[in-house]
Write an enzyme that holds these catalytic residues in place. Sequence first.
Site, PDB file in Angstrom:
ATOM      1  N   ALA A  58       0.816  -1.209   0.000  1.00  0.00           N
ATOM      2  CA  ALA A  58       0.000   0.000   0.000  1.00  0.00           C
ATOM      3  C   ALA A  58       0.855   1.266   0.000  1.00  0.00           C
ATOM      4  O   ALA A  58       2.086   1.220   0.120  1.00  0.00           O
ATOM      5  CB  ALA A  58      -0.955  -0.005   1.191  1.00  0.00           C
ATOM      6  N   HIS A  59       0.186   2.404  -0.096  1.00  0.00           N
ATOM      7  CA  HIS A  59       0.840   3.714  -0.186  1.00  0.00           C
ATOM      8  C   HIS A  59       1.729   3.996   1.024  1.00  0.00           C
ATOM      9  O   HIS A  59       1.414   3.635   2.146  1.00  0.00           O
ATOM     10  CB  HIS A  59      -0.208   4.821  -0.325  1.00  0.00           C
ATOM     11  CG  HIS A  59      -1.200   4.859   0.795  1.00  0.00           C
ATOM     12  ND1 HIS A  59      -2.330   4.072   0.818  1.00  0.00           N
ATOM     13  CD2 HIS A  59      -1.229   5.588   1.927  1.00  0.00           C
ATOM     14  CE1 HIS A  59      -3.010   4.322   1.916  1.00  0.00           C
ATOM     15  NE2 HIS A  59      -2.362   5.223   2.625  1.00  0.00           N
ATOM     16  N   ASN A  60       2.847   4.646   0.742  1.00  0.00           N
ATOM     17  CA  ASN A  60       3.787   5.126   1.763  1.00  0.00           C
ATOM     18  C   ASN A  60       4.492   4.037   2.539  1.00  0.00           C
ATOM     19  O   ASN A  60       5.113   4.324   3.568  1.00  0.00           O
ATOM     20  CB  ASN A  60       3.100   6.080   2.748  1.00  0.00           C
ATOM     21  CG  ASN A  60       2.734   7.401   2.104  1.00  0.00           C
ATOM     22  OD1 ASN A  60       1.564   7.675   1.887  1.00  0.00           O
ATOM     23  ND2 ASN A  60       3.721   8.211   1.766  1.00  0.00           N
TER      24      ASN A  60
END
Length: 343
Positions: free
Chosen positions: A256-258
């Site tokens: 997922a993001h980050n």
Amino acid sequence: MMRPVRLSEVLSFIDRLEGTSHVQEASARSLDFELTGFAPVGSAGAGDVSFWTGDASVETGLAGNAGGVSAANLESVRAGLLFVPSADATGVDVSSRFPNVKYACAVENPYHAMVQFLNNFAAEESVREAVIPASARVHPSAVVEGRLGENVIVGPGCVVMGGSEIGDGCALEANVTVYPHVKVGKGCVFQAGSVIGSRGFGFYGYRGRKMMVPHLAGVVIGDGCSFGANTVVAAGFLSPTVIGDNCHFDSFVQIAHNCCLGNNIFMASQSGLAGSVTVEDNVELAGGAQSAGHLTIGKGAKVAAKAGITKSIPANAVYAGFPAEDIAVWRRSVVRLRQMGKK
């Protein structure tokens, strides 16, 4: 990743959005300068836009958290434009607490202001002319708008969007999609259907509605990595999702993001990481293992199949079960439960 914009232009937009008068305030101070990027509050520079949520009660880290920084570190923030909570929201004038910020803009909701800034001033960049060296092999059905290194193979149905870079010797096998702001190192392999740099699954609450978060910071991938069929790596919000060298992912893996992954990481099929997870070097996740967000999996840790990680895991530990715990404890617990079930 955004066109240069003057402070006065951004403040005029915020004034229209909130009915404020920041342009007049900045003009009275004879203050106007160019903004060239965006970044998390702890890593923002003099030309960046960032935001601070107003919660200084807990240390959240400088570079790793988008809008969090402790009260002890407010003076270290050096953004060009920083959205902060208004006095109406906090009871105090927080803008005066950032002596090294060029302009602190008090708003109703800093997160919302940051998102609106991104949506209006940092939209996806226009398609750039493709760079395809003579040594690259691109299937006639593929679309390449980004930059390819030497000896790159792009298979049928692949899409390499403008603003992305694929390093020397990489192979995109079939129907691979690479979004803008993705930078891939050398010698990486992407199996069929993998998607790199798509928007993360992020929403925030604003006036009773769930609003979508833009993820424009892309993905950075090191050398010698491989991505299995239908694996997805989401783009970061204000800083990129990062994957180190020699990392290998089976089919249907979700990052997922980050997230920030180190080197020599192995994730088996259907395992996944929620947003903002840090994975240190030499970690292994077995099939179906899943992690909650905003935690750390320590160096050399191993996670058994189908485990559910709900808290950080120390280095060199072996965890199993749900919620995941030390595997020796989990095994004793399973034996005890079976014994009780037979009575």
